[in-house]
Design an enzyme around this catalytic site. Structure first.
Site, PDB file in Angstrom:
ATOM      1  N   GLY A 159       0.778  -1.024   0.041  1.00  0.00           N
ATOM      2  CA  GLY A 159      -0.021   0.066  -0.003  1.00  0.00           C
ATOM      3  C   GLY A 159       0.837   1.346  -0.072  1.00  0.00           C
ATOM      4  O   GLY A 159       0.496   2.499   0.686  1.00  0.00           O
TER       5      GLY A 159
ATOM      6  N   LEU B 219      -4.041  -7.980  -3.088  1.00  0.00           N
ATOM      7  CA  LEU B 219      -3.828  -8.759  -1.815  1.00  0.00           C
ATOM      8  C   LEU B 219      -4.893  -9.676  -1.343  1.00  0.00           C
ATOM      9  O   LEU B 219      -4.877 -10.186  -0.130  1.00  0.00           O
ATOM     10  CB  LEU B 219      -3.445  -7.881  -0.613  1.00  0.00           C
ATOM     11  CG  LEU B 219      -2.153  -6.868  -0.995  1.00  0.00           C
ATOM     12  CD1 LEU B 219      -1.832  -6.198   0.348  1.00  0.00           C
ATOM     13  CD2 LEU B 219      -1.032  -7.949  -1.586  1.00  0.00           C
TER      14      LEU B 219
ATOM     15  N   ILE C 253      -3.489  10.149  12.750  1.00  0.00           N
ATOM     16  CA  ILE C 253      -2.498  10.584  11.813  1.00  0.00           C
ATOM     17  C   ILE C 253      -2.879  10.897  10.587  1.00  0.00           C
ATOM     18  O   ILE C 253      -2.304  12.003  10.165  1.00  0.00           O
ATOM     19  CB  ILE C 253      -1.877   9.033  11.354  1.00  0.00           C
ATOM     20  CG1 ILE C 253      -1.278   8.513  12.421  1.00  0.00           C
ATOM     21  CG2 ILE C 253      -0.865   9.364  10.251  1.00  0.00           C
ATOM     22  CD1 ILE C 253      -0.233   9.091  13.415  1.00  0.00           C
TER      23      ILE C 253
ATOM     24  N   LYS D 119      -7.775  -5.238  13.301  1.00  0.00           N
ATOM     25  CA  LYS D 119      -6.707  -4.608  13.796  1.00  0.00           C
ATOM     26  C   LYS D 119      -6.074  -5.457  15.167  1.00  0.00           C
ATOM     27  O   LYS D 119      -5.050  -5.590  15.478  1.00  0.00           O
ATOM     28  CB  LYS D 119      -6.719  -3.246  14.094  1.00  0.00           C
ATOM     29  CG  LYS D 119      -6.461  -2.717  12.577  1.00  0.00           C
ATOM     30  CD  LYS D 119      -5.223  -2.703  11.795  1.00  0.00           C
ATOM     31  CE  LYS D 119      -5.092  -1.781  10.559  1.00  0.00           C
ATOM     32  NZ  LYS D 119      -3.839  -2.192   9.858  1.00  0.00           N
TER      33      LYS D 119
ATOM     34  N   TYR E 219     -13.455  -3.689  11.325  1.00  0.00           N
ATOM     35  CA  TYR E 219     -11.917  -3.098  11.072  1.00  0.00           C
ATOM     36  C   TYR E 219     -11.178  -3.150  12.478  1.00  0.00           C
ATOM     37  O   TYR E 219     -10.082  -3.667  12.567  1.00  0.00           O
ATOM     38  CB  TYR E 219     -12.129  -1.495  10.830  1.00  0.00           C
ATOM     39  CG  TYR E 219     -10.969  -0.976  10.946  1.00  0.00           C
ATOM     40  CD1 TYR E 219      -9.824  -0.866  10.016  1.00  0.00           C
ATOM     41  CD2 TYR E 219     -10.443  -0.045  11.911  1.00  0.00           C
ATOM     42  CE1 TYR E 219      -8.579  -0.273  10.089  1.00  0.00           C
ATOM     43  CE2 TYR E 219      -9.278   0.553  12.197  1.00  0.00           C
ATOM     44  CZ  TYR E 219      -8.316   0.582  11.126  1.00  0.00           C
ATOM     45  OH  TYR E 219      -7.169   1.105  11.387  1.00  0.00           O
TER      46      TYR E 219
END
Length: 235
Positions: free
Chosen positions: A8, A60, A180, A152, A148
């Site tokens: 990515g 992927l 971020i 993670k 999600y």
């Protein structure tokens, strides 16, 4: 020459990581899937730094991508760093809506890093590094982004498990991100206001993540660590 593979890597955090590792002296295996134009722009920036780059398009979510991707990365030289940055972040990810994307999210966010780590380990590298990009919000459970978060959390556990499994020749660590970048669909103003809930009173940047990746690749006695890059938000 030593090589770093970043998944990515055409845009956002992955791009910043690839550029930083190029500055550190690595040739870059730049993985992308749908962002071909951005990948070419990032590749040009890497060559301007003075490093070689191999653009590798791969889905992927396919069944047999991992060994081919690792082999193509190795065409540049000795592959020593794998950064699993590619991820999927569905906007609508609730208990009522998860069926439509569960498999894709889990495959991209967990299975792909696992398969790439397996293929990377088969090379039997020495003094090598795997760095997984995590999310520190999973430490405070909430109802948003259900699958999600689940993915993670699984990747967090996988990071620690692989650190034991692949020692002593491969160090495996993770970076748990906070604010971020604005997520897809969120306004920049909303992202800026997030600083109010962060002890450092500012949001982060892709460059902050890239600097942490650079730090980990230079360490010889850190494995199984999850480093928060969140400004203290989740203390």
């Amino acid at each position: 020459m030593t090589v770093a593979l970043v998944t990515g890597a055409a845009i956002r955090v992955g791009k910043a990581i690839a550029l930083q590792l190029a500055k550190d002296g690595y040739d870059i295996a730049l993985h992308y899937n749908g962002s071909e134009g951005d990948a070419k722009k990032t590749a040009k920036e890497i060559t301007q730094i003075g490093r070689k780059v191999n653009l590798i398009k791969a889905d992927l979510l396919s069944d047999d991508f991992s060994e081919d991707l690792i082999n193509k990365a190795g065409e540049l030289g000795a592959l020593e760093v794998l950064v699993n940055s590619a991820a999927m972040f569905p906007e609508s990810d609730t208990l009522e809506q998860f069926n439509s994307h569960y498999e894709a999210v889990m495959d991209l966010n967990v299975k792909a890093p696992l398969l790439l780590s397996q293929a990377f380990a088969k090379l039997k590298p020495e003094n090598a590094h795997i760095i997984n990009i995590l999310d520190n919000r999973i430490q405070k459970p909430a109802g948003d982004h259900l699958v999600y978060r689940l993915s993670k959390a699984a990747l967090w556990h996988l990071t620690e498990s692989l650190a034991k499994e692949l020692a002593p020749n491969i160090q495996v660590n993770g970076l748990a991100l906070g604010a971020i970048m604005a997520p897809p669909g969120a306004s920049q103003d909303h992202f800026s206001r997030m600083a109010n809930n962060i002890p450092l009173k500012r949001t982060g940047s892709p460059e902050a993540v890239a600097e942490a990746v650079s730090f980990l690749t230079q360490q010889s006695f850190i494995t199984g660590a999850i480093i928060p890059i969140d400004g203290g938000e989740f203390l």
